[in-house]
Write a protein that holds these residues in place. Structure first.
Motif, PDB file in Angstrom:
ATOM      1  N   ASP A 105       0.808  -1.216   0.000  1.00  0.00           N
ATOM      2  CA  ASP A 105       0.000   0.000   0.000  1.00  0.00           C
ATOM      3  C   ASP A 105       0.839   1.263   0.000  1.00  0.00           C
ATOM      4  O   ASP A 105       0.294   2.366  -0.120  1.00  0.00           O
ATOM      5  CB  ASP A 105      -0.921   0.025   1.222  1.00  0.00           C
ATOM      6  CG  ASP A 105      -1.981  -1.069   1.166  1.00  0.00           C
ATOM      7  OD1 ASP A 105      -2.250  -1.558   0.043  1.00  0.00           O
ATOM      8  OD2 ASP A 105      -2.521  -1.430   2.224  1.00  0.00           O
ATOM      9  N   SER A 106       2.159   1.140   0.129  1.00  0.00           N
ATOM     10  CA  SER A 106       3.033   2.315   0.216  1.00  0.00           C
ATOM     11  C   SER A 106       3.895   2.494  -1.025  1.00  0.00           C
ATOM     12  O   SER A 106       4.880   3.232  -1.003  1.00  0.00           O
ATOM     13  CB  SER A 106       3.951   2.200   1.449  1.00  0.00           C
ATOM     14  OG  SER A 106       3.194   2.037   2.630  1.00  0.00           O
ATOM     15  N   LEU A 107       3.541   1.858  -2.130  1.00  0.00           N
ATOM     16  CA  LEU A 107       4.379   1.922  -3.329  1.00  0.00           C
ATOM     17  C   LEU A 107       4.533   3.339  -3.855  1.00  0.00           C
ATOM     18  O   LEU A 107       5.548   3.689  -4.447  1.00  0.00           O
ATOM     19  CB  LEU A 107       3.791   1.034  -4.428  1.00  0.00           C
ATOM     20  CG  LEU A 107       3.908  -0.469  -4.188  1.00  0.00           C
ATOM     21  CD1 LEU A 107       3.304  -1.240  -5.352  1.00  0.00           C
ATOM     22  CD2 LEU A 107       5.356  -0.882  -3.999  1.00  0.00           C
ATOM     23  N   ASP A 108       3.514   4.174  -3.670  1.00  0.00           N
ATOM     24  CA  ASP A 108       3.593   5.550  -4.164  1.00  0.00           C
ATOM     25  C   ASP A 108       4.550   6.406  -3.353  1.00  0.00           C
ATOM     26  O   ASP A 108       4.901   7.513  -3.756  1.00  0.00           O
ATOM     27  CB  ASP A 108       2.207   6.199  -4.153  1.00  0.00           C
ATOM     28  CG  ASP A 108       1.268   5.568  -5.178  1.00  0.00           C
ATOM     29  OD1 ASP A 108       1.789   4.949  -6.119  1.00  0.00           O
ATOM     30  OD2 ASP A 108       0.047   5.693  -5.011  1.00  0.00           O
ATOM     31  N   GLU A 109       4.975   5.938  -2.180  1.00  0.00           N
ATOM     32  CA  GLU A 109       5.856   6.709  -1.306  1.00  0.00           C
ATOM     33  C   GLU A 109       7.144   5.933  -1.059  1.00  0.00           C
ATOM     34  O   GLU A 109       7.679   5.944   0.054  1.00  0.00           O
ATOM     35  CB  GLU A 109       5.162   6.977   0.029  1.00  0.00           C
ATOM     36  CG  GLU A 109       3.770   7.546  -0.123  1.00  0.00           C
ATOM     37  CD  GLU A 109       3.009   7.537   1.185  1.00  0.00           C
ATOM     38  OE1 GLU A 109       3.543   6.971   2.166  1.00  0.00           O
ATOM     39  OE2 GLU A 109       1.913   8.095   1.227  1.00  0.00           O
ATOM     40  N   LEU A 110       7.661   5.281  -2.078  1.00  0.00           N
ATOM     41  CA  LEU A 110       8.683   4.258  -1.893  1.00  0.00           C
ATOM     42  C   LEU A 110       9.756   4.607  -0.869  1.00  0.00           C
ATOM     43  O   LEU A 110       9.909   3.944   0.136  1.00  0.00           O
ATOM     44  CB  LEU A 110       9.347   3.942  -3.236  1.00  0.00           C
ATOM     45  CG  LEU A 110       8.575   2.970  -4.104  1.00  0.00           C
ATOM     46  CD1 LEU A 110       9.356   2.663  -5.367  1.00  0.00           C
ATOM     47  CD2 LEU A 110       8.300   1.679  -3.361  1.00  0.00           C
ATOM     48  N   VAL A 111      10.510   5.624  -1.119  1.00  0.00           N
ATOM     49  CA  VAL A 111      11.592   5.983  -0.204  1.00  0.00           C
ATOM     50  C   VAL A 111      11.965   7.417  -0.496  1.00  0.00           C
ATOM     51  O   VAL A 111      11.923   7.847  -1.646  1.00  0.00           O
ATOM     52  CB  VAL A 111      12.816   5.051  -0.379  1.00  0.00           C
ATOM     53  CG1 VAL A 111      13.513   5.258  -1.682  1.00  0.00           C
ATOM     54  CG2 VAL A 111      13.787   5.197   0.783  1.00  0.00           C
ATOM     55  N   PRO A 112      12.301   8.216   0.499  1.00  0.00           N
ATOM     56  CA  PRO A 112      12.694   9.594   0.235  1.00  0.00           C
ATOM     57  C   PRO A 112      13.987   9.655  -0.558  1.00  0.00           C
ATOM     58  O   PRO A 112      14.772   8.708  -0.577  1.00  0.00           O
ATOM     59  CB  PRO A 112      12.879  10.182   1.644  1.00  0.00           C
ATOM     60  CG  PRO A 112      13.096   9.013   2.524  1.00  0.00           C
ATOM     61  CD  PRO A 112      12.297   7.894   1.925  1.00  0.00           C
TER      62      PRO A 112
ATOM     63  N   TYR B 173      -1.272   0.122 -10.268  1.00  0.00           N
ATOM     64  CA  TYR B 173      -0.323   1.177 -10.621  1.00  0.00           C
ATOM     65  C   TYR B 173      -0.920   2.136 -11.645  1.00  0.00           C
ATOM     66  O   TYR B 173      -0.773   3.347 -11.534  1.00  0.00           O
ATOM     67  CB  TYR B 173       0.961   0.560 -11.180  1.00  0.00           C
ATOM     68  CG  TYR B 173       2.011   1.591 -11.503  1.00  0.00           C
ATOM     69  CD1 TYR B 173       2.900   2.038 -10.526  1.00  0.00           C
ATOM     70  CD2 TYR B 173       2.108   2.141 -12.781  1.00  0.00           C
ATOM     71  CE1 TYR B 173       3.856   2.994 -10.806  1.00  0.00           C
ATOM     72  CE2 TYR B 173       3.062   3.115 -13.070  1.00  0.00           C
ATOM     73  CZ  TYR B 173       3.930   3.527 -12.083  1.00  0.00           C
ATOM     74  OH  TYR B 173       4.869   4.484 -12.359  1.00  0.00           O
ATOM     75  N   VAL B 174      -1.588   1.607 -12.652  1.00  0.00           N
ATOM     76  CA  VAL B 174      -2.090   2.439 -13.746  1.00  0.00           C
ATOM     77  C   VAL B 174      -3.313   3.242 -13.332  1.00  0.00           C
ATOM     78  O   VAL B 174      -3.427   4.433 -13.618  1.00  0.00           O
ATOM     79  CB  VAL B 174      -2.405   1.572 -14.983  1.00  0.00           C
ATOM     80  CG1 VAL B 174      -3.094   2.398 -16.069  1.00  0.00           C
ATOM     81  CG2 VAL B 174      -1.113   0.963 -15.542  1.00  0.00           C
ATOM     82  N   TRP B 175      -4.268   2.599 -12.649  1.00  0.00           N
ATOM     83  CA  TRP B 175      -5.539   3.244 -12.331  1.00  0.00           C
ATOM     84  C   TRP B 175      -5.775   3.470 -10.845  1.00  0.00           C
ATOM     85  O   TRP B 175      -6.757   4.102 -10.468  1.00  0.00           O
ATOM     86  CB  TRP B 175      -6.694   2.421 -12.889  1.00  0.00           C
ATOM     87  CG  TRP B 175      -6.723   2.363 -14.383  1.00  0.00           C
ATOM     88  CD1 TRP B 175      -6.917   3.413 -15.234  1.00  0.00           C
ATOM     89  CD2 TRP B 175      -6.570   1.204 -15.194  1.00  0.00           C
ATOM     90  NE1 TRP B 175      -6.884   2.967 -16.538  1.00  0.00           N
ATOM     91  CE2 TRP B 175      -6.679   1.613 -16.545  1.00  0.00           C
ATOM     92  CE3 TRP B 175      -6.365  -0.146 -14.924  1.00  0.00           C
ATOM     93  CZ2 TRP B 175      -6.584   0.735 -17.608  1.00  0.00           C
ATOM     94  CZ3 TRP B 175      -6.261  -1.035 -15.988  1.00  0.00           C
ATOM     95  CH2 TRP B 175      -6.369  -0.594 -17.300  1.00  0.00           C
ATOM     96  N   GLY B 176      -4.915   2.903  -9.992  1.00  0.00           N
ATOM     97  CA  GLY B 176      -5.127   3.053  -8.564  1.00  0.00           C
ATOM     98  C   GLY B 176      -6.037   1.999  -7.972  1.00  0.00           C
ATOM     99  O   GLY B 176      -6.285   1.970  -6.772  1.00  0.00           O
ATOM    100  N   ASP B 177      -6.570   1.118  -8.804  1.00  0.00           N
ATOM    101  CA  ASP B 177      -7.387   0.006  -8.328  1.00  0.00           C
ATOM    102  C   ASP B 177      -7.269  -1.121  -9.352  1.00  0.00           C
ATOM    103  O   ASP B 177      -6.658  -0.961 -10.395  1.00  0.00           O
ATOM    104  CB  ASP B 177      -8.852   0.417  -8.127  1.00  0.00           C
ATOM    105  CG  ASP B 177      -9.467   0.998  -9.396  1.00  0.00           C
ATOM    106  OD1 ASP B 177      -9.018   0.639 -10.515  1.00  0.00           O
ATOM    107  OD2 ASP B 177     -10.398   1.819  -9.292  1.00  0.00           O
TER     108      ASP B 177
END
Length: 244
Positions: free
Chosen positions: A100-107, A197-201
């Motif tokens: 669930d955190s793929l969009d915030e991978l790592v700073p 990844y493409v659509w968020g669901d």
């Protein structure tokens, strides 16, 4: 812990891949840290284990590492990202992250190319991603803002994709799919991973199949095929073994 993370460690073909490369492991949970350190050492790598981002940056300033493994859930990662520290050598980074955190991978820590493995992970998958990052087969950045694989280039600064000299006319969904495939070259992505990844669901299988089909026609038109189907598993990007 053994039930969630240990099964891949018994996959013998995945071992013995290292050649003494130095790996810095930034992992806070003791069980995972011990599992990764032991397995990577058995696989031929030299590992240094730290439990905090600040300590990792000190080690990076002191010596050269070939790759960094980062647990994105460590509490001090966000503050380090705001500080934007500068590291002279930019080793690639393998991120351990919740799905669930793929969009915030790592700073951004001033490090190099990044890839990820979602938790709970299989050790065999960690070994495979480490090997790909170290040997440079993972797509790099041939120019500022660009991802590339052979003659296929995706330029994020201009939101443009090209195959050789041919500009690809992609929809936003096709562009996101191509980017996801490029970042994960030679890695099979499931339909669920692609949909999220493409659509968020997760859209229906038919929608994903049609999207992949449209992208494949544009990317592989009059050129060696780069987008492939692994029946029952998903899709991957790269040259087939016989064409390498």
């Amino acid at each position: 812990m053994e039930r969630m993370y240990g099964s891949g460690a018994r996959t013998k073909p995945a071992l013995a891949r290292g050649a003494g490369q130095r790996l810095l492991l930034l992992v806070g949970e003791p069980g995972i840290a011990e599992l990764l350190s032991t397995t990577l050492e058995l696989a031929g790598y030299r590992t240094t284990l730290v439990g905090a981002g600040s300590e990792a940056l000190e080690r990076l300033a002191e010596q050269r590492f070939d790759l960094v493994v980062v647990d994105a859930a460590l509490p001090d990662m966000v503050s380090l990202g705001r500080e934007r520290p500068v590291v002279a050598h930019r080793p690639p980074v393998l991120v351990l992250t919740e799905y669930d955190s793929l969009d915030e991978l790592v700073p951004e820590l001033g490090l190099g190319e990044r890839d990820y493995v979602t938790k709970p992970f299989r050790v065999a998958e960690v070994l495979a991603r480490v090997q790909v990052l170290l040997r440079g087969a993972h797509p790099g950045r041939p120019r500022d803002g660009a991802l590339g694989y052979r003659d296929l280039v995706l330029d994020d600064t201009r939101c443009e994709a090209r195959r050789g000299t041919r500009v690809l006319d992609l929809t936003p969904a096709e562009y996101r799919l191509l980017r996801h495939l490029l970042v994960n070259a030679h890695r099979v992505l499931s339909k669920e991973q692609i949909g999220r990844y493409v659509w968020g669901d997760h859209r229906g299988d038919n929608a994903i199949e049609q999207l992949v089909s449209r992208l494949r026609r544009k990317v592989d038109h009059d050129a060696p095929g780069l987008i492939h189907t692994r029946r029952g598993f998903g899709y991957w990007l790269g040259l087939a073994e016989a064409e390498r």
